[in-house]
Design a protein around this motif. Structure first.
Motif, mmCIF file in Angstrom:
data_model
loop_
_atom_site.group_PDB
_atom_site.id
_atom_site.type_symbol
_atom_site.label_atom_id
_atom_site.label_comp_id
_atom_site.label_asym_id
_atom_site.label_seq_id
_atom_site.Cartn_x
_atom_site.Cartn_y
_atom_site.Cartn_z
ATOM 1 N N ASP A 192 -68.774 44.794 5.241
ATOM 2 C CA ASP A 192 -69.004 45.943 6.129
ATOM 3 C C ASP A 192 -69.411 45.473 7.523
ATOM 4 O O ASP A 192 -68.962 46.024 8.539
ATOM 5 C CB ASP A 192 -70.096 46.851 5.548
ATOM 6 C CG ASP A 192 -69.572 47.734 4.429
ATOM 7 O OD1 ASP A 192 -68.337 47.808 4.250
ATOM 8 O OD2 ASP A 192 -70.398 48.348 3.728
ATOM 9 N N TRP A 193 -70.259 44.449 7.578
ATOM 10 C CA TRP A 193 -70.746 43.980 8.876
ATOM 11 C C TRP A 193 -69.643 43.263 9.644
ATOM 12 O O TRP A 193 -69.414 43.532 10.826
ATOM 13 C CB TRP A 193 -71.950 43.058 8.693
ATOM 14 C CG TRP A 193 -72.584 42.708 10.014
ATOM 15 C CD1 TRP A 193 -73.456 43.470 10.738
ATOM 16 C CD2 TRP A 193 -72.360 41.517 10.778
ATOM 17 N NE1 TRP A 193 -73.797 42.837 11.905
ATOM 18 C CE2 TRP A 193 -73.138 41.624 11.958
ATOM 19 C CE3 TRP A 193 -71.589 40.373 10.584
ATOM 20 C CZ2 TRP A 193 -73.167 40.637 12.928
ATOM 21 C CZ3 TRP A 193 -71.618 39.386 11.549
ATOM 22 C CH2 TRP A 193 -72.383 39.526 12.707
ATOM 23 N N TYR A 194 -68.934 42.342 8.971
ATOM 24 C CA TYR A 194 -67.915 41.551 9.671
ATOM 25 C C TYR A 194 -66.739 42.401 10.160
ATOM 26 O O TYR A 194 -66.097 42.064 11.157
ATOM 27 C CB TYR A 194 -67.409 40.421 8.772
ATOM 28 C CG TYR A 194 -68.338 39.233 8.724
ATOM 29 C CD1 TYR A 194 -68.574 38.457 9.856
ATOM 30 C CD2 TYR A 194 -68.973 38.878 7.540
ATOM 31 C CE1 TYR A 194 -69.437 37.372 9.808
ATOM 32 C CE2 TYR A 194 -69.826 37.791 7.476
ATOM 33 C CZ TYR A 194 -70.063 37.045 8.622
ATOM 34 O OH TYR A 194 -70.926 35.964 8.594
ATOM 35 N N GLU B 68 -73.125 42.830 -4.254
ATOM 36 C CA GLU B 68 -73.735 43.643 -3.200
ATOM 37 C C GLU B 68 -73.743 42.893 -1.863
ATOM 38 O O GLU B 68 -73.525 43.499 -0.795
ATOM 39 C CB GLU B 68 -75.158 44.047 -3.592
ATOM 40 C CG GLU B 68 -75.244 44.991 -4.797
ATOM 41 C CD GLU B 68 -74.865 46.426 -4.466
ATOM 42 O OE1 GLU B 68 -74.241 46.685 -3.421
ATOM 43 O OE2 GLU B 68 -75.203 47.317 -5.283
ATOM 44 N N LEU B 69 -73.971 41.587 -1.908
ATOM 45 C CA LEU B 69 -73.932 40.794 -0.682
ATOM 46 C C LEU B 69 -72.531 40.804 -0.063
ATOM 47 O O LEU B 69 -72.384 40.922 1.161
ATOM 48 C CB LEU B 69 -74.353 39.348 -0.970
ATOM 49 C CG LEU B 69 -75.849 39.090 -1.163
ATOM 50 C CD1 LEU B 69 -76.081 37.642 -1.569
ATOM 51 C CD2 LEU B 69 -76.629 39.406 0.114
ATOM 52 N N ILE B 70 -71.508 40.684 -0.900
ATOM 53 C CA ILE B 70 -70.135 40.724 -0.391
ATOM 54 C C ILE B 70 -69.863 42.054 0.303
ATOM 55 O O ILE B 70 -69.285 42.097 1.400
ATOM 56 C CB ILE B 70 -69.133 40.485 -1.539
ATOM 57 C CG1 ILE B 70 -69.188 39.033 -2.002
ATOM 58 C CG2 ILE B 70 -67.706 40.855 -1.095
ATOM 59 C CD1 ILE B 70 -68.355 38.746 -3.241
ATOM 60 N N LEU B 71 -70.287 43.148 -0.323
ATOM 61 C CA LEU B 71 -70.041 44.468 0.262
ATOM 62 C C LEU B 71 -70.748 44.620 1.602
ATOM 63 O O LEU B 71 -70.162 45.118 2.583
ATOM 64 C CB LEU B 71 -70.494 45.564 -0.708
ATOM 65 C CG LEU B 71 -69.702 45.662 -2.009
ATOM 66 C CD1 LEU B 71 -70.317 46.731 -2.921
ATOM 67 C CD2 LEU B 71 -68.238 45.980 -1.741
ATOM 68 N N ASP B 72 -72.003 44.181 1.663
ATOM 69 C CA ASP B 72 -72.746 44.283 2.924
ATOM 70 C C ASP B 72 -72.130 43.393 4.002
ATOM 71 O O ASP B 72 -71.978 43.798 5.165
ATOM 72 C CB ASP B 72 -74.208 43.896 2.709
ATOM 73 C CG ASP B 72 -74.993 44.969 1.976
ATOM 74 O OD1 ASP B 72 -74.444 46.070 1.777
ATOM 75 O OD2 ASP B 72 -76.141 44.689 1.585
ATOM 76 N N ALA B 73 -71.784 42.177 3.599
ATOM 77 C CA ALA B 73 -71.230 41.235 4.567
ATOM 78 C C ALA B 73 -69.875 41.723 5.086
ATOM 79 O O ALA B 73 -69.608 41.650 6.296
ATOM 80 C CB ALA B 73 -71.095 39.852 3.925
ATOM 81 N N GLY C 273 -61.069 40.708 9.725
ATOM 82 C CA GLY C 273 -60.504 41.091 8.434
ATOM 83 C C GLY C 273 -60.904 40.167 7.315
ATOM 84 O O GLY C 273 -60.843 40.524 6.139
ATOM 85 N N SER C 274 -61.315 38.966 7.691
ATOM 86 C CA SER C 274 -61.836 38.005 6.716
ATOM 87 C C SER C 274 -62.934 37.202 7.390
ATOM 88 O O SER C 274 -62.965 37.072 8.620
ATOM 89 C CB SER C 274 -60.730 37.076 6.200
ATOM 90 O OG SER C 274 -60.206 36.294 7.257
ATOM 91 N N ALA C 275 -63.850 36.686 6.580
ATOM 92 C CA ALA C 275 -64.987 35.955 7.130
ATOM 93 C C ALA C 275 -65.558 35.065 6.041
ATOM 94 O O ALA C 275 -65.159 35.139 4.876
ATOM 95 C CB ALA C 275 -66.049 36.918 7.654
ATOM 96 N N MET C 276 -66.497 34.226 6.425
ATOM 97 C CA MET C 276 -67.152 33.344 5.463
ATOM 98 C C MET C 276 -68.518 33.901 5.080
ATOM 99 O O MET C 276 -69.292 34.314 5.941
ATOM 100 C CB MET C 276 -67.312 31.936 6.059
ATOM 101 C CG MET C 276 -66.010 31.235 6.380
ATOM 102 S SD MET C 276 -64.951 30.976 4.927
ATOM 103 C CE MET C 276 -65.960 29.826 3.974
ATOM 104 N N MET D 127 -64.796 32.516 1.318
ATOM 105 C CA MET D 127 -64.090 33.421 2.207
ATOM 106 C C MET D 127 -64.005 34.800 1.541
ATOM 107 O O MET D 127 -63.658 34.904 0.361
ATOM 108 C CB MET D 127 -62.676 32.922 2.509
ATOM 109 C CG MET D 127 -61.998 33.702 3.621
ATOM 110 S SD MET D 127 -60.208 33.444 3.706
ATOM 111 C CE MET D 127 -59.648 34.574 2.437
ATOM 112 N N ILE D 128 -64.336 35.849 2.296
ATOM 113 C CA ILE D 128 -64.249 37.211 1.763
ATOM 114 C C ILE D 128 -63.286 38.030 2.614
ATOM 115 O O ILE D 128 -63.161 37.799 3.827
ATOM 116 C CB ILE D 128 -65.634 37.901 1.710
ATOM 117 C CG1 ILE D 128 -66.253 38.008 3.114
ATOM 118 C CG2 ILE D 128 -66.566 37.166 0.748
ATOM 119 C CD1 ILE D 128 -67.503 38.867 3.151
ATOM 120 N N ASP D 129 -62.588 38.964 1.952
ATOM 121 C CA ASP D 129 -61.667 39.855 2.648
ATOM 122 C C ASP D 129 -61.595 41.173 1.880
ATOM 123 O O ASP D 129 -62.456 41.446 1.028
ATOM 124 C CB ASP D 129 -60.288 39.208 2.796
ATOM 125 C CG ASP D 129 -59.663 38.810 1.459
ATOM 126 O OD1 ASP D 129 -60.183 39.241 0.399
ATOM 127 O OD2 ASP D 129 -58.660 38.077 1.470
#
Length: 317
Positions: free
Chosen positions: A266-268, A259-264, A277-280, A285-287
């Motif tokens: 969406d925000w980034y 859930e944190l990945i999905l929220d993060a 397109g990618s962030a920490m 690193m999430i994408d």
């Protein structure tokens, strides 16, 4: 794809036993399937149909998925099973489970019969789903076509006991590893079923473990298919339900993280987050690929009724 319905635990209940049918209403299984096939003796099948219709119409099933397993098309009982159950309690039924599916034509035949009964009885056409059970070598070879044989298909299920007999497997212990085989003899079968289910966008369900009092052994077997991605497993005894519900749901930590990945993400990817397109996220690193993986875990957690214990806070600029 339709919203995911949790099928972590799929409780088998013989239709010939009214006491078991009543007891099942109070057990914490995600799905209950009322059986007209192997659990019911030939002479008891007509009475079992009536028991099942009565149990469905009495209600009290809560949010459980209500399924009836009919006999397979090679028997003389199938059409009467479908007609009597759906005409008698179609409005209270979620799915029909078809065992020993050999090819796509058998699924199509069930679809046509269901459609006729629904039209004749004023039921919503197409609402009742089909669960296809793969229990033979022929069924496994045809599983891709079976998965796409009807829009009603909701699950593809592995039936290990009949399958073991079908391929002449040298074992009488259903669903367990064999000490003489250096690996998992069911891995190819499970993966083939899983690929067909995922290609079709439906759920994959593992079959039963017959040593019902050995819950530790059940857990070990269940973990193997859960790790692959299966959505749930049959339970033959109330003692197996809690284990299945735990094993086929994400851990709390994995659910929170998804859930944190999905929220993060969406925000980034938003204007406020910099359209990245990618962030920490911490040290990770999430994408877009991370988002897809997180959707799977979050979806299973939501379907299982899990609640978050953490939330995402955008970093200060």
């Amino acid at each position: 794809m339709a919203e995911l319905r949790s099928r972590r635990s799929n409780l088998a209940v013989p239709g010939s036993n009214p006491r078991f049918l009543e007891k099942a209403k109070g057990l914490p299984a995600d799905q209950v399937f009322l059986d007209l096939e192997d659990a019911v003796a030939p002479l008891a099948k007509p009475g079992a149909r009536k028991n099942i219709v009565a149990a469905l119409n009495e209600g009290g099933w809560g949010g459980r998925i209500r399924t009836v397993r009919v006999n397979d098309w090679t028997t003389e009982w199938t059409y009467r099973d479908v007609v009597e159950v759906v005409e008698g309690a179609g409005a209270e039924l979620d799915c029909i489970m078809l065992p020993k599916v050999a090819d796509a034509a058998q699924v199509a035949a069930l679809d046509l019969l269901l459609t006729q009964i629904e039209k004749a009885n004023g039921l919503e056409v197409g609402r009742i789903g089909i669960e296809a059970q793969i229990e033979t070598a022929q069924g496994l070879i045809n599983v891709n076509e079976i998965a796409f044989a009807s829009p009603r298909i909701e699950t593809i299920i592995f039936g290990p006991a009949d399958f073991m007999a079908s391929i002449n497997m040298k074992s009488l212990v259903v669903g367990a590893l064999h000490p003489d085989y250096p690996g998992d003899p069911f891995h190819h079968i499970l993966m083939t079923i899983l690929m067909a289910a995922r290609a079709r966008g439906v759920q994959a369900i593992d079959g039963p473990f017959l040593q019902v009092r050995d819950v530790d052994a059940f857990r070990e077997v269940a973990k193997r298919s859960a790790v692959l991605g299966f959505d749930g497993k049959w339970v033959l005894h109330p003692g197996q339900i809690d284990a299945a519900n735990e094993i086929y749901a994400p851990s709390q930590a994995d659910y929170d993280h998804a859930e944190l990945i999905l929220d993060a993400y969406d925000w980034y990817t938003s204007e406020a987050g910099g359209k990245k397109g990618s962030a920490m996220l911490g040290d990770e690193m999430i994408d877009e690929a991370s988002r897809k993986m997180a959707l799977v875990i979050a979806g299973k957690g939501r379907a299982a009724g899990m609640s978050r214990t953490s939330s995402f806070t955008p970093p200060e600029s």
